[in-house]
Motif scaffolding. Structure first.
Motif, PDB file in Angstrom:
ATOM      1  N   SER A   1       6.115   9.502  -1.841  1.00  0.00           N
ATOM      2  CA  SER A   1       4.777   9.375  -2.410  1.00  0.00           C
ATOM      3  C   SER A   1       4.667   8.037  -3.129  1.00  0.00           C
ATOM      4  CB  SER A   1       4.510  10.523  -3.390  1.00  0.00           C
ATOM      5  OG  SER A   1       3.415  10.241  -4.232  1.00  0.00           O
ATOM      6  N   ASP A   2       3.587   7.309  -2.858  1.00  0.00           N
ATOM      7  CA  ASP A   2       3.328   6.079  -3.614  1.00  0.00           C
ATOM      8  C   ASP A   2       3.186   6.374  -5.098  1.00  0.00           C
ATOM      9  OD1 ASP A   2       3.369   4.378  -1.422  1.00  0.00           O
ATOM     10  OD2 ASP A   2       1.213   4.512  -1.076  1.00  0.00           O
TER      11      ASP A   2
ATOM     12  N   TYR B   1      -4.565  -2.097  -6.676  1.00  0.00           N
ATOM     13  CA  TYR B   1      -5.742  -1.329  -6.297  1.00  0.00           C
ATOM     14  C   TYR B   1      -6.930  -1.687  -7.184  1.00  0.00           C
ATOM     15  CZ  TYR B   1      -1.922   1.456  -4.339  1.00  0.00           C
ATOM     16  OH  TYR B   1      -0.798   1.851  -3.668  1.00  0.00           O
TER      17      TYR B   1
ATOM     18  N   ASN C   1      -1.101   9.025  -2.343  1.00  0.00           N
ATOM     19  CA  ASN C   1      -1.701   7.909  -3.063  1.00  0.00           C
ATOM     20  C   ASN C   1      -2.901   8.490  -3.811  1.00  0.00           C
ATOM     21  OD1 ASN C   1      -3.228   5.148  -3.345  1.00  0.00           O
ATOM     22  ND2 ASN C   1      -1.221   4.573  -2.565  1.00  0.00           N
TER      23      ASN C   1
ATOM     24  N   SER D   1      -1.841   2.447   6.037  1.00  0.00           N
ATOM     25  CA  SER D   1      -1.019   3.369   5.261  1.00  0.00           C
ATOM     26  C   SER D   1      -1.221   4.797   5.749  1.00  0.00           C
ATOM     27  CB  SER D   1      -1.369   3.261   3.777  1.00  0.00           C
ATOM     28  OG  SER D   1      -1.034   1.986   3.263  1.00  0.00           O
TER      29      SER D   1
END
Length: 463
Positions: A63-64, A99, A163, A354
């Motif tokens: 998991s990011d 982001y 994410n 992604s």
């Protein structure tokens, strides 16, 4: 309140409640899948040990969210963007994340009261889950039981907490809901509110911003029926279209401006990081896998940095043009279908793909009545990629044979990359030829709605 189905079936609010409960159960399963990577012990930085990276890849629970606990000062509870920047080598520092600002705020809030990556994952899941449930409710209101595709789809288990993408997905679906299920407002009023929602979505992840253009064209052409006057003349609502553009731009500016004023270098660094991002194994795009022998050269990176966005813009223009041609036949610009096609173009041609991007596309399988074969094929190709890539990276990390003839991991990656690419091309056409599920009566006179690009007439897959 009624639960309306795309095929004309209706249900009660109990159906929507059940839909949301199912979504909650699947989200819980998605969290449990990612939580397998946490603990059982933690080092001095709150990182799960032992062998965090190998377990994440080998058990396919990467998991990011958990990964970025370390490396972006998230573990230090630093407020994002304001005090940071980017180095000459492209490394972010001082709390900057890669982001847009609202995702940065979600990350900061999720880390506020925790001190391990396990706590960060759990807190982030609690913040994100309401977006996933709200998306289910809106999709149920829009398309009835077809929304089970969202609630029970494999991408929700695999990527809900990979994410922070549930938030922009919710904003995109909310914009469609406002346009087609919000009563008591004029077309302009609904469109302006939808544009605000898309602007908020773009402040989480940039992609919802691309949907402003089809919405603008829908309003420009008068919405449903094309704004035809009694004398048969069609009018263009230029003021309404400008209102849509202005509302979305104003929203993005209003959200970003405080961060830009408080720390311009840190705010700009997140955009600069993405512009510098190289085409490599971590991007998983057709550009890396199709031109792998050349991907290490600077010339290749510079060429793709220009070619990729140009081709994306061409795909956007083509989707809008074909939507405009369809409007000439049906009287209504198919803005939802054009949004779906534009997204296919973006996913195919962007230099980064992604795993969680499947969540972006999943609502359009609900909102547009493409044939079930397309949906099943895409979900299978995506699962092959989403599972295969991490198993393949695990083999690399432990030094095991990982060639195309050494096992299924590398084969699954190739199936995923090229199968998904071919399906995105097909879906681009399929979306533009299909009808929306948000209105039972939309384009009901299908006999006069010939396909845009070959094939059969544009009718529902459920007929």
């Amino acid at each position: 309140m009624r639960w309306r189905g795309g095929s004309g079936r209706r249900g009660t609010v109990a159906g929507l409640v059940l839909l949301c409960l199912l979504t909650g159960v699947v989200l819980l399963a998605g969290y449990a899948n990612k939580a397998r990577c946490t603990g059982p012990e933690f080092n001095e930085w709150g990182r799960s040990v032992p062998a965090f990276q190998e377990r994440a890849y080998g058990h396919v629970c990467y998991s990011d969210i958990q990964k970025l606990w370390i490396g972006r000062e998230v573990d230090r509870h630093m407020f994002p963007y304001v005090h940071g920047g980017i180095t000459e080598d492209g490394d972010l520092y001082g709390g900057v994340v890669e982001y847009p600002v609202l995702t940065g705020m979600l990350m900061w809030l999720g880390a506020m009261f925790v001190d391990t990556d396990a706590g960060f994952l759990a807190a982030s899941a609690l913040l994100l889950a309401p977006f996933g449930v709200a998306t289910a409710w809106w999709l149920g209101r829009l398309s009835g039981r077809r929304a089970l595709l969202w609630a029970l789809g494999p991408p929700l288990v695999l990527y809900a907490f990979h994410n922070w993408d549930l938030a922009p997905v919710a904003c995109s679906v909310a914009a469609v809901f406002v346009m087609h299920r919000s009563s008591g407002r004029s077309l302009r009023g609904r469109a302006v509110l939808a544009a605000v929602l898309l602007g908020l979505g773009a402040a989480f992840k940039v992609y919802p911003g691309m949907f402003v253009l089809p919405l603008l064209l829908y309003v420009l052409t008068g919405g449903r029926g094309g704004g035809e006057l009694p004398d048969g003349v069609r009018r263009f609502d230029v003021r309404g279209a400008l209102g849509v553009a202005g509302a979305s731009i104003a929203t993005v500016v209003a959200v970003n401006l405080p961060f830009a004023l408080a720390g311009f270098e840190g705010w700009l660094a997140s955009f600069e990081f993405q512009s510098r991002r190289r085409v490599d194994l971590s991007t998983n795009s057709i550009w890396y896998w199709g031109f792998r022998p050349y991907s290490d050269t600077e010339t290749f990176q510079q060429i793709i940095g220009v070619v990729s966005p140009l081709l994306i813009l061409v795909s956007f223009a083509l989707a809008c043009l074909l939507g405009w041609r369809r409007r000439a036949r049906t009287g209504t610009f198919p803005w939802i279908q054009v949004c779906a096609a534009m997204l296919c173009g973006f996913l195919l041609l962007h230099k980064v793909h992604s795993p969680q991007y499947a969540l972006w596309l999943l609502p359009f399988f609900v909102l547009v009545s493409v044939r079930w074969g397309w949906i099943a094929a895409y979900l299978m190709a995506d699962a092959a990629m989403g599972i295969g890539i991490f198993r393949w990276m695990y083999l690399i990390s432990v030094g095991e044979p990982r060639g195309i003839h050494d096992g299924f991991a590398a084969q699954a990656v190739m199936i995923g990359v090229w199968g998904r690419a071919a399906l995105l091309v097909g879906l681009f056409v399929a979306f533009l030829n299909a009808r929306s599920t948000v209105d039972e009566d939309e384009e009901s006179s299908s006999s006069r709605d010939r396909p845009l690009v070959g094939g059969r007439p544009a009718v529902s897959s459920e007929q």
